[in-house]
Design an enzyme around this catalytic site. Structure first.
Site: not given
Length: 301
Positions: A50, A65, A92, A94, A119, A121, A129, A164, A194, A216
């Site tokens: 990942y 983050d 990721d 974002d 992914h 989000e 984060c 996500r 998440e 996660n």
């Protein structure tokens, strides 16, 4: 005599990940933050890795983050990881780094550099984060538009699109499940809710969504720490461990530095230079000239 297939002839990263999922194997994907950690994960025998935006931000740019790392920086990072690691990489991206056009550009670029899955989000910018306080999410319509753009950009490739949502911490579990259903309708092939905060959250999520699910797993954070078997029993098919190696490295490095400060010498119970180089293929590199018919210790420049 039948020759062995060339390493570059193996299935695409997306095809490798899809084959894993189709086999019914529960996929544990430790987070990798640089080429060396990627080599360690592959050497340990994990089926996938990942690429966390948070860990990448810390390791590559030295920033927290908060959505500060750019899409170009992330794509370059993934490309470097693919250079050392043959595992399928779940990446990721974002919020997609902008509007739907940026999402398309990001997804296409991640496919080119060798991601197996991405992914995307639904947080507002600046994102943070998923296990920190103070998150905010975009309206459902905007979130669905991002997912649709990612799915459209991945069409015709093996790249797997994971949607996500961070809405659970903002509006609750029902809202998160509703968004998950909307993302499935928009074409997402896997769902990532998440920061569930209890086993009950995990059970309800697992029983309410008719799509593959990702969880996660972070120590000292919101989601219960369970075994791979327990997550699988709850209905999940992939577990990511974004910061496990980064946290372990931070702890070990801090201890080594403290040893040097207090005692004036580095700790002795560590890997040797040869041990470290072997992790990234020292012996294979040294054997290669002989394997292709070049005499060892050649003086040719």
């Amino acid at each position: 005599m039948k020759s062995s297939p060339h390493p570059l002839a193996r299935p695409s990263p997306g095809a490798q990940l899809r084959e894993l999922l189709a086999s019914g194997q529960f996929v544990q994907a430790p987070g990798v933050y640089d080429a060396f950690s990627a080599a360690l994960v592959e050497r340990a025998g994990f089926p996938a890795a990942y690429v966390s935006g948070g860990s990448a931000s810390v390791a590559v740019t030295g920033l927290p983050d908060l959505g500060l790392m750019t899409g170009s920086e992330m794509a370059d990072h993934v490309g470097r990881l693919r250079g050392i690691c043959g595992l399928p990489l779940i990446v990721d991206i974002d919020t997609g780094y902008g509007n739907e056009l940026n999402v398309r550009h990001t997804v296409e670029r991640m496919h080119r550099v060798g991601a197996a899955a991405v992914h995307i989000e639904d947080q507002q910018a600046p994102k943070r984060c998923g296990h920190l306080e103070g998150k905010a999410v975009v309206p459902v319509a905007d979130a669905v538009a991002r997912v649709k753009a990612a799915v459209a950009a991945a069409r015709g490739t093996d790249l797997l699109v994971i949607a996500r949502t961070d809405v659970l911490a903002v509006e609750g579990r029902t809202a998160a499940i509703d968004r998950a259903h909307a993302f499935v309708d928009a074409g997402a092939e896997m769902i990532f809710i998440e920061a569930p905060e209890s086993v009950d959250d995990l059970e309800v999520i697992g029983s309410s969504i008719d799509a593959p699910l990702m969880v996660n797993v972070l120590a000292n954070s919101r989601t219960p720490l369970l075994s791979a078997h327990e997550y699988q029993e709850l209905g999940f098919v992939v577990a990511i461990y974004p910061s496990m190696l980064l946290a372990a490295a931070a702890t070990a490095a801090s201890e080594a530095l403290g040893h040097l400060v207090t005692r004036g010498v580095p700790p002795g119970d560590v890997a040797s230079p040869r041990d470290i180089f072997e992790i990234v293929g020292l012996s294979k590199w040294l054997r290669w000239p002989t394997e292709i018919g070049i005499a060892p210790n050649s003086s040719r420049s």
